[in-house]
Design an enzyme around this catalytic site. Structure first.
Site, PDB file in Angstrom:
ATOM      1  N   SER A 164       1.255  -0.944   0.187  1.00 14.52           N
ATOM      2  CA  SER A 164      -0.110   0.040  -0.197  1.00 14.52           C
ATOM      3  C   SER A 164       0.819   1.425  -0.031  1.00 14.52           C
ATOM      4  O   SER A 164       2.155   1.638   0.958  1.00 14.52           O
ATOM      5  CB  SER A 164      -1.238   0.328   1.270  1.00 14.52           C
ATOM      6  OG  SER A 164      -1.893  -1.509   1.388  1.00 14.52           O
ATOM      7  N   GLY A 165       0.390   2.384  -1.334  1.00 14.36           N
ATOM      8  CA  GLY A 165       0.919   2.906  -0.831  1.00 14.36           C
ATOM      9  C   GLY A 165       2.782   3.788  -1.872  1.00 14.36           C
ATOM     10  O   GLY A 165       3.331   3.978  -2.362  1.00 14.36           O
ATOM     11  N   THR A 169      -1.370   2.232  -7.768  1.00 12.84           N
ATOM     12  CA  THR A 169      -2.684   2.209  -8.580  1.00 12.84           C
ATOM     13  C   THR A 169      -2.480   3.651  -9.790  1.00 12.84           C
ATOM     14  O   THR A 169      -2.978   4.109 -10.855  1.00 12.84           O
ATOM     15  CB  THR A 169      -3.897   3.632  -7.739  1.00 12.84           C
ATOM     16  OG1 THR A 169      -4.612   2.266  -7.002  1.00 12.84           O
ATOM     17  CG2 THR A 169      -5.409   4.056  -8.887  1.00 12.84           C
ATOM     18  N   ASN A 215      -0.980   2.923   4.460  1.00  9.69           N
ATOM     19  CA  ASN A 215      -1.573   3.972   3.523  1.00  9.69           C
ATOM     20  C   ASN A 215      -2.998   4.296   4.433  1.00  9.69           C
ATOM     21  O   ASN A 215      -3.730   3.497   4.176  1.00  9.69           O
ATOM     22  CB  ASN A 215      -1.833   3.085   2.192  1.00  9.69           C
ATOM     23  CG  ASN A 215      -1.936   3.724   1.059  1.00  9.69           C
ATOM     24  OD1 ASN A 215      -2.208   5.267   0.498  1.00  9.69           O
ATOM     25  ND2 ASN A 215      -2.277   3.193  -0.313  1.00  9.69           N
ATOM     26  N   SER A 218      -5.784   2.507   0.794  1.00 12.89           N
ATOM     27  CA  SER A 218      -5.024   1.270   0.174  1.00 12.89           C
ATOM     28  C   SER A 218      -6.383   0.528  -0.541  1.00 12.89           C
ATOM     29  O   SER A 218      -7.603   0.847   0.652  1.00 12.89           O
ATOM     30  CB  SER A 218      -4.655   0.256   1.282  1.00 12.89           C
ATOM     31  OG  SER A 218      -4.420  -1.157   1.269  1.00 12.89           O
ATOM     32  N   SER A 219      -6.074   0.009  -1.222  1.00 14.21           N
ATOM     33  CA  SER A 219      -7.209  -0.652  -2.469  1.00 14.21           C
ATOM     34  C   SER A 219      -7.062  -1.989  -1.178  1.00 14.21           C
ATOM     35  O   SER A 219      -6.344  -2.614  -1.479  1.00 14.21           O
ATOM     36  CB  SER A 219      -6.621  -1.263  -3.934  1.00 14.21           C
ATOM     37  OG  SER A 219      -6.698   0.506  -4.518  1.00 14.21           O
ATOM     38  N   GLY A 443       0.057  -5.826  -2.490  1.00 18.02           N
ATOM     39  CA  GLY A 443       0.964  -7.489  -1.972  1.00 18.02           C
ATOM     40  C   GLY A 443       1.085  -7.353  -0.542  1.00 18.02           C
ATOM     41  O   GLY A 443      -0.113  -7.265  -0.965  1.00 18.02           O
ATOM     42  N   GLU A 445       1.624  -8.680   2.457  1.00 12.85           N
ATOM     43  CA  GLU A 445       1.916  -7.833   3.658  1.00 12.85           C
ATOM     44  C   GLU A 445       1.888  -8.826   5.400  1.00 12.85           C
ATOM     45  O   GLU A 445       1.900 -10.056   4.921  1.00 12.85           O
ATOM     46  CB  GLU A 445       0.051  -7.282   3.965  1.00 12.85           C
ATOM     47  CG  GLU A 445      -0.375  -6.445   3.125  1.00 12.85           C
ATOM     48  CD  GLU A 445      -2.062  -6.281   3.641  1.00 12.85           C
ATOM     49  OE1 GLU A 445      -2.379  -6.900   4.158  1.00 12.85           O
ATOM     50  OE2 GLU A 445      -2.294  -5.317   2.765  1.00 12.85           O
TER      51      GLU A 445
END
Length: 1518
Positions: A164-165, A169, A215, A218-219, A443, A445
């Site tokens: 995340s981050g 995207t 993040n 985060s998606s 990704g 984690e």
């Protein structure tokens, strides 16, 4: 032991070797080996720290690695963790955020805007470029996927991953932008497919993104965007597939994370929406207050809510559907606040209090269902058996689980509905055979607390990593096969055992979890014990020592410990029939649409389903989709957790590289041949190990083999273009090379020290000799100086005494002579002054009296003339008014003409009288000036005589003084005579001053007389102009009179037409009147509007012969136009350097009076003919011919045509026919004698143009610009492949100059530039042969040179191999060829073309400087490269490298200064761009073209010979 450990263990290091050592804080530190003791090595780090480590934990460092890193990490000499990390850091420091690892793109998030990397110009650069040819970029990955899809007809996929981050995207958006740019689909419903997909992002982010630990956005779902293409490669549709939505987040949130954004947006919505949904602060809802984080820094949820509503409008979600969406979201929040307590019955439950009742009632209202039915669906279950239906009550805990299950299933259905609706809005192509999919998924984690969500996410990444490993190994195999080397024994580590541990059936972790969820009494403790028993001997599974319920899995990215506390609850996914029945019966159509009715059997029972199982099924479907596509990988990396630019945390990045599988890919590469060096680079680097094998060798492959055999290396492979080395062999060769270099350095040092010592001794001896000689010389000079001073003193004394005696005598003699001269001169001057004053006074008096009399006369004369002129002007104006009044009547016109003629005669007589008076005045002035001049000459003559007399007296006095002794004359002083001479001298002075004043007054009078004569001359010229104006007015009156006479004649003819038919027929039979009607047939057209009845008799009396005659005339006119079109459509050449076709067209249009026609088709025919003629756009000779003709014709039109009303001052003539054929008929019917009597034909003359002519001029202008653009683009097409060859850096080798035996084939360095010169010369000759206007030739070459400048300069900034010293010399030699061409072509054709190359000239000039590190930033910007921006200079300085001469780039201080300036300008998108834009505009106007052709004379142009044989075109011979 890993591959990295094997690589480190196989390295033999010595003192002075550069190495990497592991550090707990910075991950890796670089240093130098200072001591080796067996297995331990002592290293002095560059940070100042000294460490002692084992030799197996040390990795070699490449001392020759470029400071700015390499763009492809497979080119690294040492492919290991510290080398990869240092390369990424070096490039990140230069804002180079993209790096390749083979075909994998690594993207490091810069956390700042870099707009210059993503504009349309950058996309154009990557379009069609080979992968790896330009700098790493997502556009290169997208272009490779698109080209592979088009060439192989295989679907492609691009997998974007990262934590995340990291920028997944944003990378996905860039990929879709480039694919839309390549696909080039036209706009559908106002938006392209790419725009529609991007516009759906805010909606999906609002409902699928949430704040996590790492993040803020985060998606929490995977997104696979399918972009569909047709057979031509154009975008035909798109679809968004979502995977693995984190449903448990709706009900359970960990601190400090947040729930999905849409909940907080709705709570911050406008007041009317909040009141309508009965919401409040987010802290009051159970699903949101499980975490203490409610707001995000820098994010306004109320504005995000409005933006989301607008995005919904864009993607096609109606306002009613939006109302239903947020109604469901609000209902979920109210559901979460429903709490339960024990009911009255055993194991029953009911709402806890009135607050829970309120939220239950509100949720029912929002769902638009019955409140009691909603309560029963949460607190009760219906069990259907064979015999009866049993209603079972649920305890409060089960009711809470039922409530959460309802919330999760509703939210999941809502998210699926959003995705389906967006796909419908975008549109899909069912016939598409090829697609490119872009996967954006979370990704790997690993947190301090890892629950069921992290377990599922890491399972996804394990599956994708297996797919990734297979692809990387496949790419390695393809390279080995391409190079034809043996690779059959190579194997790589797989993660299949981890996947079997998790998803194997039966016996996997997911299967055991589903089994535990099926049993009501199972807990997370029993589940954990089951795992411990089942997998106690599995090498990938372990149990932590300090926990009874946790378990650890050894993933590819590292060990992750999972907490099983909430595994069972998060895995349960109830499909409750009561919930389905309740919501499918909702009165809200939107809610009911989310739950379509099920079959009768499924509605009577509840079925348990596992989220883990569904997760695994979706993951399998995703992998099946990916397996049928060709994958491409982008790994996004977050450089720091602070989300700030210019911070690179080594440990954080290293962990992400491991999680992203980059290290796994490197391990796979290390399992085979991690070091791959081209033959020339290998020889250049290691040729010093065995120089004898290179002598006389011309084959690189054989030289490499002998070199490797000489050094005794084993296990290597020789490919077709590269040398493949095993892990550790590169370090071994470098160690041997360091030994050779060390020995060579010792020899060089010994020789240098010997040379320096001898040079110091010789210098010292030479200095001693010089010192001794200087001392002896100084002593001798002092003795000589003393002797010289003594002699000089004696000589000075003697000369001084002689000088003083002589001076006293001369002073006495001079005094006596001066006194005598003065007295005699004074007497003579006084006498002369008296005589001159007397004579001057007489002259002045006479001249003054004469001047006063003349001045009085001139004033009287001027006043009389002024009065006469004013009176005559008044009388003339009165007469003019009378004439104007009289001109309104026809009968008075002739009288006015006579009067005007008399006035003209009278004015002419007066003008002659004025001229005579002016002549007399000039004569008088001349006489007066002559008198003044004579008086002045007399005075000057007197002055001259007096001066001569004075000189004579002085000479007489001097002779007398010489004859008489001095002593006798001293005592004789005549005071009377002295006074007399003094008085006479004063008189002479006054006389001279009075004469000077008189001369000044005379000059002033002369100037006044000149002014007066100029004024009178001006008055005479004004009178001439007035006479010309009166003559012009008289001519206009004559023309008007003739017009009135013609109108009277027409009226008389109309009167005749009103007689009976028979009489008219008799009258028409006479030849004179028949000819008059024939020539005047246009009267019916012109007067039809005012006198419609007058046209009727003509139609009634028209005979058959008249109609036949008219038809024959029209047919002949059409034939003439066809003949003209047929003639000029051919190449009829040039005459006297002018195009014949343009001249012929212009002359015909003038003769036919087409420019004054209101309706005509000849212009359309000409435009069609020109359009057909230039269809063959590849023939520059043909295009140049038509460019010359169209530009010349445009020039003639520009000089001739004036719009209606523009020539108002011109005299008005008899109205001509308005139709084209009427005007042509007048020309045809005219007799030959009329042609003979006509005035001489003017080639270019002014005509009053109508709308068709002006439109034709505009269309012709457009064709000139079009042909110009075609010729310019053709030249660019010819130059583009040649420029691409010139851009490539010349292949050189360090050893070429040292070893004469090595000479590999090279192209001639100037052949490509000579080809460019030939192209330019060919086109210039074509232009000259077709007499193209020089201004067009100049503009074409100027824009072409600008294009060359853009292509060369941009390639210099995009290709690192071009930023070298040798390439700078190569390009500089080519620019010298272009400069020579500009000088030979002359300024008429080349213009400012050479100045257009200013960017590449300055850049190349910078590259070929030897000592760049000594240049300051001010010298670069002010002297060397003033035109280049900071971004461009920074790019060149960081990309520069030199493999031939090892010259360094600029100093680090200069780089730091540039970086600071770039940071300050980072918000300015224009200043951030370092690439040049190509200018494809039209750089000239019609006025420019017209001004450049002013000198052309068309009187000597011969028309087309083909038309001269036609009798209708005899006018062309005039």
């Amino acid at each position: 032991m890993t591959f990295f450990d094997l690589q480190a263990a196989s390295v033999s290091l010595g003192v002075g070797s550069l190495v990497w050592v592991e550090d707990p804080e910075l991950a890796w530190l670089d240093g130098e080996v200072v001591e080796v003791n067996g297995d331990t090595i002592k290293v002095a780090c560059t940070s100042g720290k000294t460490v002692v480590v084992k030799g197996s934990n040390v990795y070699p460092k490449d001392a020759e690695a470029p400071p700015c890193g390499v763009d492809d990490m497979t080119k690294l000499a040492y492919l290991h963790e510290p080398g990869v990390l240092q390369n990424l850091r070096s490039r990140y420091d230069m804002n180079e955020i993209y790096t390749y690892t083979g075909s994998i793109l690594i993207a490091v998030n810069p956390f700042t805007r870099l707009p210059h990397l993503y504009d349309n110009h950058m996309m154009a650069q990557y379009k069609g470029a080979a992968f790896g040819e330009l700098s790493p970029h997502p556009f290169a990955v997208a272009d490779a996927a698109y080209r592979l899809m088009m060439n192989e007809k295989i679907s492609q996929s691009i997998l974007v991953s990262g934590e995340s981050g990291a920028g997944k995207t944003e990378s996905t958006k860039l990929l879709m932008r480039y694919l839309a740019y390549m696909g080039g689909r036209s706009v559908a419903e106002g938006r392209t497919v790419e725009q529609q997909v991007l516009e759906s992002n805010p909606v999906l982010e609002a409902f699928g993104n949430a704040k996590t630990v790492r993040n803020n956005n985060s998606s929490r779902f995977g997104k696979f965007v399918e972009i569909q293409f047709d057979q031509r490669g154009r975008i035909s549709g798109a679809a968004i597939r979502t995977y693995l939505l984190e449903r448990s987040r709706v009900c359970q949130v960990s601190d400090p994370e947040r729930n999905y954004h849409c909940f907080y947006m709705l709570c911050a919505a406008p007041a009317e929406d909040v009141q309508r949904f009965k919401l409040g602060n987010a802290r009051t809802f159970h699903y949101l207050n499980q975490s203490n984080c409610y707001e995000l820094e820098g994010v306004d949820d109320s504005k995000e809510y409005i933006a989301t509503r607008k995005a919904m409008d864009i993607v096609g979600i109606s306002s009613d559907e939006q109302e239903g969406i947020f109604r469901v979201v609000a209902a979920i929040l109210h559901l979460g606040n429903i709490e339960f307590k024990k009911g009255k019955e055993t194991d029953s439950s009911e709402p806890k209090d009135e607050k829970s009742r309120f939220h239950l009632r509100t949720a029912a209202e929002l769902f638009m269902c019955d409140e009691k039915a909603l309560e029963d669906s949460l607190c009760k279950r219906i069990i259907v058996t064979r015999d009866e239906t049993i209603t079972k009550c649920l305890d409060p805990h089960s009711a809470t689980l039922s409530r959460d299950a309802l919330a999760k299933i509703v939210y999941s259905r809502l998210f699926d509905w959003l995705v389906d609706n967006i796909n419908c809005s975008i549109g899909q192509d069912p016939d598409s055979k090829c697609l490119i999919g872009v996967l954006d998924i979370y990704g790997f984690e690993s947190f301090n607390t890892n629950s069921f969500e992290q377990f599922c996410i890491n399972l996804t990444n394990e599956k994708l990593q297996q797919h990734f490993n297979q692809h990387v190994f496949k790419m390695e195999q393809e390279e080995y096969t391409k190079e034809e080397i043996d690779w059959s024994y190579i194997d790589f580590v797989d993660n299949k055992d981890v996947l079997e541990l998790i998803e194997k059936k039966p016996g996997g972790i997911i299967a055991l979890l589903d089994e535990a969820c099926m049993f009501p009494r199972s807990t997370h403790e029993t589940f954990s014990q089951k795992l411990y028993q089942t997998f106690k001997n599995h090498k990938r599974f372990s149990k932590p020592k300090l926990s009874r319920t946790d378990f650890t899995i050894c993933h590819y990215a590292g060990d992750v410990t999972y907490q099983t506390d909430l595994f069972l609850d998060k895995n349960k996914d109830y499909v409750v029939a009561e919930h389905q029945a309740l919501l499918s019966a909702s009165n809200c159509s939107f809610v009911a649409g989310l739950f379509p009715p099920l079959s009768e059997e499924s509605s009577k029972s509840s079925k348990f389903s596992s989220i883990g199982s569904r997760f695994k099924q979706q993951l399998q479907a995703l992998l099946e989709t990916l397996s049928v596509t060709e994958p491409h990988y982008i790994r996004c990396v977050k450089p720091n957790n602070l989300l700030k630019p210019a911070i690179f945390e080594n440990k954080n990045v290293l962990q992400q590289l491991r999680c992203g599988g980059v290290m796994e890919a490197i391990r796979i590469s290390c399992a085979g041949y991690p070091t791959k060096k081209p033959f020339d680079e290998f020889i250049d680097r290691f040729g010093i190990l065995a120089p004898e094998v290179l002598d006389g060798s011309s084959d690189e492959v054989a030289a490499c083999k002998r070199l490797l055999e000489k050094v005794g290396l084993k296990g290597y492979q020789i490919g077709k273009t590269k040398v493949f080395l095993r892990a550790g062999q590169m370090a071994d060769l470098d160690a041997r090379r360091s030994e050779v270099l060390g020995r060579s350095a010792s020899i060089i040092q010994r020789k240098v020290r010997s040379y320096l010592s001898r040079r110091s001794f010789i210098s010292l001896r030479h200095s001693a000799i010089q010192l001794q000689a200087a001392c002896r010389g100084q002593l001798a000079r002092k003795v000589y100086e003393s002797m010289r001073r003594e002699a000089s003193a004696l000589r000075i004394q003697k000369d001084l005494r002689m000088f003083l005696a002589r001076k006293a005598y001369k002073e006495l003699c001079s005094s006596a002579l001066c006194i005598q001269r003065g007295m005699r001169g004074l007497a003579a001057r006084n006498e002369l002054r008296f005589r001159r004053q007397t004579r001057a006074a007489i002259v002045i008096q006479s001249q003054c009296r004469k001047y006063l009399a003349h001045l009085h006369y001139m004033r009287l004369k001027k006043a009389a003339i002024t009065t006469q002129c004013a009176w005559r002007g008044r009388v003339a104006r009165k007469e003019l008014r009378k004439l104007k009044m009289a001109a309104k009547e026809t009968g008075a016109l002739q009288a006015a003409k006579n009067k005007l003629e008399k006035q003209v005669e009278e004015l002419t007589w007066r003008l002659q009288l004025e001229k005579r008076m002016r002549a007399d005045l000039e004569e008088a002035k001349t006489q007066e000036n002559a008198k003044l001049q004579s008086a002045l000459q007399e005075v000057q003559l007197e002055f001259k005589e007096t001066k001569e007399l004075l000189m004579k007296e002085r000479e007489v006095a001097k002779r007398a003084a010489e004859q008489i002794p001095v002593i006798q004359e001293v005592s004789v002083i005549d005071h009377a005579m002295l006074d007399k001479l003094t008085a006479e001298n004063e008189k002479l002075k006054s006389l001279v001053s009075s004469l000077e004043k008189r001369i000044d007054e005379t000059q002033k009078k002369y100037e006044e007389t000149n002014k007066l004569s100029e004024e009178r001359l001006k008055q005479a010229l004004e009178a001439d102009q007035k006479i010309v104006q009166l003559k012009t007015a008289m001519q206009r009156l004559e023309e008007k009179f003739s017009d009135v006479e013609s109108e009277n004649q027409i009226l008389r003819q109309q009167a005749l037409l009103k007689t009976p038919v028979k009489r008219i027929a008799d009258i028409l039979s006479t030849p004179e009147k028949s000819q008059g009607l024939e020539n005047g047939h246009h009267l019916s057209e012109e007067n039809g509007a005012n006198e419609p009845m007058s046209a009727m008799p003509i139609k009634e009396v028209e005979t058959d012969s008249d109609s036949k005659m008219r038809k024959s005339h029209i047919e002949r006119q059409y034939d003439d136009i066809d003949a003209l079109i047929k003639c000029v459509s051919k190449d009829i050449g040039f005459s006297q350097g002018k195009p014949v076709a343009a001249f012929t067209i212009y002359k015909c249009l003038l003769q036919w009076k087409s420019f004054e026609a209101e309706r005509t088709s000849v212009f359309d025919r000409l435009i069609q003919m020109i359009g057909s003629a230039i269809e063959n756009q590849d023939n520059n000779d043909h295009m140049a011919y038509w460019l010359s003709n169209t530009s010349t014709l445009l020039f003639l039109l520009q000089k001739s045509l004036t719009s209606t009303g523009a020539a108002g001052a011109a005299p008005r003539r008899k109205p001509p026919p308005t139709s084209l054929f009427g005007r042509m008929a007048m020309g045809f019917r005219s007799s030959p004698s009329a042609y003979l009597a006509a005035p001489p034909f003017e080639v270019v003359r002014q005509v009053e143009a109508k709308y068709p002519a002006l439109l034709f001029k505009q269309q012709l202008t457009a064709y000139v610009e079009k042909i110009y653009g075609i010729v310019r683009d053709n030249l660019k097409k010819e130059l583009t492949p040649l420029l691409s060859l010139c851009i490539q850096a010349p292949r050189t080798s360090k050893g070429t100059a040292l070893r004469s035996g090595r000479s590999f084939g090279k192209d001639s360095p100037s052949s490509h530039w000579q080809s460019i010169i030939e192209c330019l010369n060919t086109l210039l000759c074509t232009f000259k042969e077709n007499f193209v206007p020089p201004i067009l030739v100049e503009k074409i070459f100027t824009q072409t040179f600008s294009y060359i400048n853009v292509q060369l300069f941009n390639s210099l900034l995009l290709r690192r191999e071009c930023c070298t010293f040798s390439n700078g010399e190569y390009v500089k030699s080519g620019l010298a060829e272009l400069e020579l061409w500009c000088a030979q072509a002359k300024e008429e054709y080349a213009g400012s073309s050479w100045d257009e190359l200013k960017h590449i000239r300055q850049a190349v000039g910078f590259l070929v400087i030897h000592q760049k590190y000594r240049i300051s930033y001010d010298e670069i910007t002010n002297d060397l490269c003033p035109i280049l921006s900071v971004q461009q200079l920074y790019r060149i300085c960081t990309l520069y490298w030199d493999s031939n001469y090892n010259t360094r780039s600029v100093s680090p201080d200069v780089i730091s200064s540039m970086r600071v300036l770039m940071t300050e300008d980072s918000n300015n998108a224009v200043s951030s761009s370092f690439l040049l834009d190509e200018n494809s505009s039209i750089p000239f106007s019609v006025d420019d073209l017209s001004n450049s052709l002013q000198e052309k004379d068309f009187t000597d142009v011969k028309p087309a010979e083909e038309l001269l044989d036609n009798s209708a075109f005899q006018f062309l011979q005039e």
